[in-house]
Motif scaffolding. Structure first.
Motif, mmCIF file in Angstrom:
data_model
loop_
_atom_site.group_PDB
_atom_site.id
_atom_site.type_symbol
_atom_site.label_atom_id
_atom_site.label_comp_id
_atom_site.label_asym_id
_atom_site.label_seq_id
_atom_site.Cartn_x
_atom_site.Cartn_y
_atom_site.Cartn_z
ATOM 1 N N ALA A 79 41.473 48.238 31.885
ATOM 2 C CA ALA A 79 42.278 48.411 33.088
ATOM 3 C C ALA A 79 43.118 49.669 33.020
ATOM 4 O O ALA A 79 43.297 50.373 34.007
ATOM 5 C CB ALA A 79 43.181 47.190 33.289
ATOM 6 N N ASP A 102 41.421 37.133 40.847
ATOM 7 C CA ASP A 102 40.192 37.830 41.220
ATOM 8 C C ASP A 102 39.108 37.315 40.276
ATOM 9 O O ASP A 102 39.354 36.390 39.498
ATOM 10 C CB ASP A 102 40.329 39.365 41.186
ATOM 11 C CG ASP A 102 40.710 39.900 39.819
ATOM 12 O OD1 ASP A 102 40.338 39.287 38.802
ATOM 13 O OD2 ASP A 102 41.378 40.952 39.767
ATOM 14 N N ALA A 103 37.934 37.863 40.334
ATOM 15 C CA ALA A 103 36.824 37.335 39.530
ATOM 16 C C ALA A 103 37.129 37.378 38.037
ATOM 17 O O ALA A 103 36.709 36.496 37.277
ATOM 18 C CB ALA A 103 35.554 38.128 39.839
ATOM 19 N N ASP A 104 37.865 38.400 37.581
ATOM 20 C CA ASP A 104 38.159 38.538 36.151
ATOM 21 C C ASP A 104 39.045 37.423 35.620
ATOM 22 O O ASP A 104 39.043 37.132 34.424
ATOM 23 C CB ASP A 104 38.847 39.886 35.881
ATOM 24 C CG ASP A 104 37.924 41.066 36.110
ATOM 25 O OD1 ASP A 104 36.690 40.870 36.059
ATOM 26 O OD2 ASP A 104 38.435 42.183 36.345
ATOM 27 N N HIS A 105 39.818 36.787 36.487
ATOM 28 C CA HIS A 105 40.759 35.781 36.021
ATOM 29 C C HIS A 105 40.130 34.402 35.826
ATOM 30 O O HIS A 105 40.804 33.484 35.341
ATOM 31 C CB HIS A 105 41.930 35.666 37.009
ATOM 32 C CG HIS A 105 42.781 36.889 37.064
ATOM 33 N ND1 HIS A 105 42.830 37.705 38.163
ATOM 34 C CD2 HIS A 105 43.588 37.453 36.135
ATOM 35 C CE1 HIS A 105 43.658 38.712 37.925
ATOM 36 N NE2 HIS A 105 44.126 38.588 36.698
ATOM 37 N N GLU A 106 38.880 34.253 36.174
ATOM 38 C CA GLU A 106 38.227 32.959 36.014
ATOM 39 C C GLU A 106 38.102 32.544 34.544
ATOM 40 O O GLU A 106 37.927 31.368 34.242
ATOM 41 C CB GLU A 106 36.847 32.974 36.676
ATOM 42 C CG GLU A 106 36.894 33.184 38.186
ATOM 43 C CD GLU A 106 37.715 32.122 38.901
ATOM 44 O OE1 GLU A 106 37.708 30.952 38.462
ATOM 45 O OE2 GLU A 106 38.379 32.478 39.903
ATOM 46 N N PHE A 119 40.376 43.662 28.210
ATOM 47 C CA PHE A 119 40.577 43.896 29.641
ATOM 48 C C PHE A 119 41.735 44.857 29.875
ATOM 49 O O PHE A 119 41.684 45.704 30.746
ATOM 50 C CB PHE A 119 40.863 42.578 30.366
ATOM 51 C CG PHE A 119 39.623 41.925 30.895
ATOM 52 C CD1 PHE A 119 38.884 42.543 31.893
ATOM 53 C CD2 PHE A 119 39.196 40.699 30.410
ATOM 54 C CE1 PHE A 119 37.743 41.932 32.400
ATOM 55 C CE2 PHE A 119 38.058 40.088 30.904
ATOM 56 C CZ PHE A 119 37.333 40.708 31.902
ATOM 57 N N LYS A 145 45.672 30.519 39.337
ATOM 58 C CA LYS A 145 44.698 31.436 39.920
ATOM 59 C C LYS A 145 44.936 31.562 41.426
ATOM 60 O O LYS A 145 44.221 30.994 42.255
ATOM 61 C CB LYS A 145 43.282 30.960 39.603
ATOM 62 C CG LYS A 145 42.986 31.012 38.099
ATOM 63 C CD LYS A 145 41.674 30.375 37.729
ATOM 64 C CE LYS A 145 41.503 30.365 36.217
ATOM 65 N NZ LYS A 145 40.289 29.646 35.785
ATOM 66 N N ASN A 163 45.520 41.709 33.604
ATOM 67 C CA ASN A 163 44.988 41.050 32.406
ATOM 68 C C ASN A 163 45.953 41.210 31.235
ATOM 69 O O ASN A 163 45.536 41.164 30.069
ATOM 70 C CB ASN A 163 43.616 41.630 32.054
ATOM 71 C CG ASN A 163 42.580 41.308 33.110
ATOM 72 O OD1 ASN A 163 42.128 40.176 33.239
ATOM 73 N ND2 ASN A 163 42.216 42.308 33.904
ATOM 74 N N TYR A 171 40.399 32.658 32.271
ATOM 75 C CA TYR A 171 41.651 32.216 31.677
ATOM 76 C C TYR A 171 41.916 30.740 31.917
ATOM 77 O O TYR A 171 41.618 30.202 32.986
ATOM 78 C CB TYR A 171 42.826 33.040 32.225
ATOM 79 C CG TYR A 171 42.726 34.508 31.917
ATOM 80 C CD1 TYR A 171 42.495 34.959 30.618
ATOM 81 C CD2 TYR A 171 42.843 35.455 32.932
ATOM 82 C CE1 TYR A 171 42.384 36.311 30.338
ATOM 83 C CE2 TYR A 171 42.741 36.810 32.662
ATOM 84 C CZ TYR A 171 42.508 37.232 31.361
ATOM 85 O OH TYR A 171 42.403 38.568 31.088
ATOM 86 N N ARG A 231 41.770 39.352 26.563
ATOM 87 C CA ARG A 231 42.810 39.957 27.368
ATOM 88 C C ARG A 231 43.097 41.371 26.905
ATOM 89 O O ARG A 231 43.345 42.258 27.714
ATOM 90 C CB ARG A 231 44.089 39.119 27.296
ATOM 91 C CG ARG A 231 44.013 37.830 28.042
ATOM 92 C CD ARG A 231 45.382 37.386 28.498
ATOM 93 N NE ARG A 231 46.304 37.135 27.399
ATOM 94 C CZ ARG A 231 46.416 35.969 26.792
ATOM 95 N NH1 ARG A 231 45.667 34.958 27.145
ATOM 96 N NH2 ARG A 231 47.298 35.803 25.826
#
Length: 305
Positions: free
Chosen positions: A15, A139-143, A11, A157, A118, A145, A8
């Motif tokens: 970000a 979004d794809a980045d949160h997969e 990210f 999600k 993130n 977590y 995190r």
């Protein structure tokens, strides 16, 4: 937990740099203006309605400016919670009022946090007040977590939206139509129902959803009663409808829309306590002689229950 937390942090740094490189919040906010394709007894007089009260025949832009820059309620114990430093500027921190009557109640505290990116620092610190925190984004980045971020922090999600379902954002270019991956959205009402929170008191509502706050708040005010039992609302506001490329009449309609939302909140007993312009991406637009910060953070407190 440690590996996830390090991810995190990486990210968050990326970000932060991406925001500055791509024009900051403006890039993210414009993302939410793309085409959507679907797949899937009156308040007491104590409530002073700033958003709908004229002084000396003010224009709508003047009323909106006065509402934002003239807080009508104060907080003696104000705490900044969460956030990170991005090239010397604070990003992601939210103000929480700890005064009696609006402070989180430790035994049954409930927090909804919409739009985390993130950075879960706010959500993790709110659990220190004894709160049950539900964070939402997708979004794809949160997969990567997990559902459980901390002892009492839960990550869902999904994004808050005015419709429930899976959507994708599409843009047209010379080579055709390009669409992003599917994103899951849920209405506030469906979120409450799925979590069994229809009768729960909401201590703190945080919304940082890059321009989607206006249609979402309109939906919440129209279709739910949750704000009748909510103490504090933290909003990152985006005045994308008054950006320079917009025609003047469209800007004026945008101002009226913003006033309509704030008027709805005022009727429910909310008053503005704090207004801060965005530090990372300061941007300004002028409508009918009145200059606004396009991006800002505000905190509203419930004064009438």
């Amino acid at each position: 937990m440690a590996p996830t937390r390090r991810v995190r942090q990486v990210f968050s740094c990326v970000a932060c740099l991406a925001l500055l490189s791509w024009g900051g919040v403006g890039f993210l906010a414009s993302h939410h203006q793309r085409q959507l394709r679907n797949f899937g007894n009156e308040q007491e007089e104590a409530t002073f309605n700033w958003a709908n009260t004229s002084v000396h025949d003010e224009s709508p832009p003047q009323r909106l400016k006065r509402f934002l820059t003239n807080p009508t309620v104060s907080c003696k114990k104000l705490r900044k919670v969460g956030g990170r430093s991005c090239l010397g500027a604070s990003d992601g921190a939210k103000l929480v009022c700890l005064d009696e009557g609006v402070a989180p109640t430790a035994r049954n505290c409930l927090v909804y946090s919409f739009g985390v990116g993130n950075d879960f620092s706010f959500d993790e610190q709110m659990q220190d007040f004894g709160c049950e925190v539900h964070a939402f984004d997708h979004d794809a980045d949160h997969e990567i977590y997990d559902y459980r971020i901390g002892p009492s922090v839960f990550f869902h999600k999904a994004r808050i939206g005015f419709k429930t379902g899976f959507f994708k954002f599409c843009t047209e270019n010379p080579s055709g139509v390009e669409c992003d991956p599917l994103i899951r959205y849920k209405t506030f009402k469906d979120i409450q129902r799925s979590l069994g929170h229809e009768t729960r008191y909401l201590d703190y509502l945080k919304m940082d959803i890059e321009g989607g706050e206006w249609i979402v708040l309109e939906n919440i005010i129209r279709t739910t009663s949750v704000l009748n039992t909510t103490s504090q609302i933290s909003l990152e506001i985006h005045f994308d409808e008054i950006r320079k490329e917009k025609p003047l009449e469209e800007k004026r309609k945008g101002i009226e829309r913003y006033l309509g939302v704030f008027d709805g909140l005022a009727k429910l007993g909310f008053q503005i306590m704090n207004f801060e312009e965005n530090e990372i991406n300061p941007e300004y637009e002028t409508v009918d002689g009145v200059t606004f910060a396009v991006y800002a953070e505000i905190l509203l407190l419930k004064t009438v229950m």
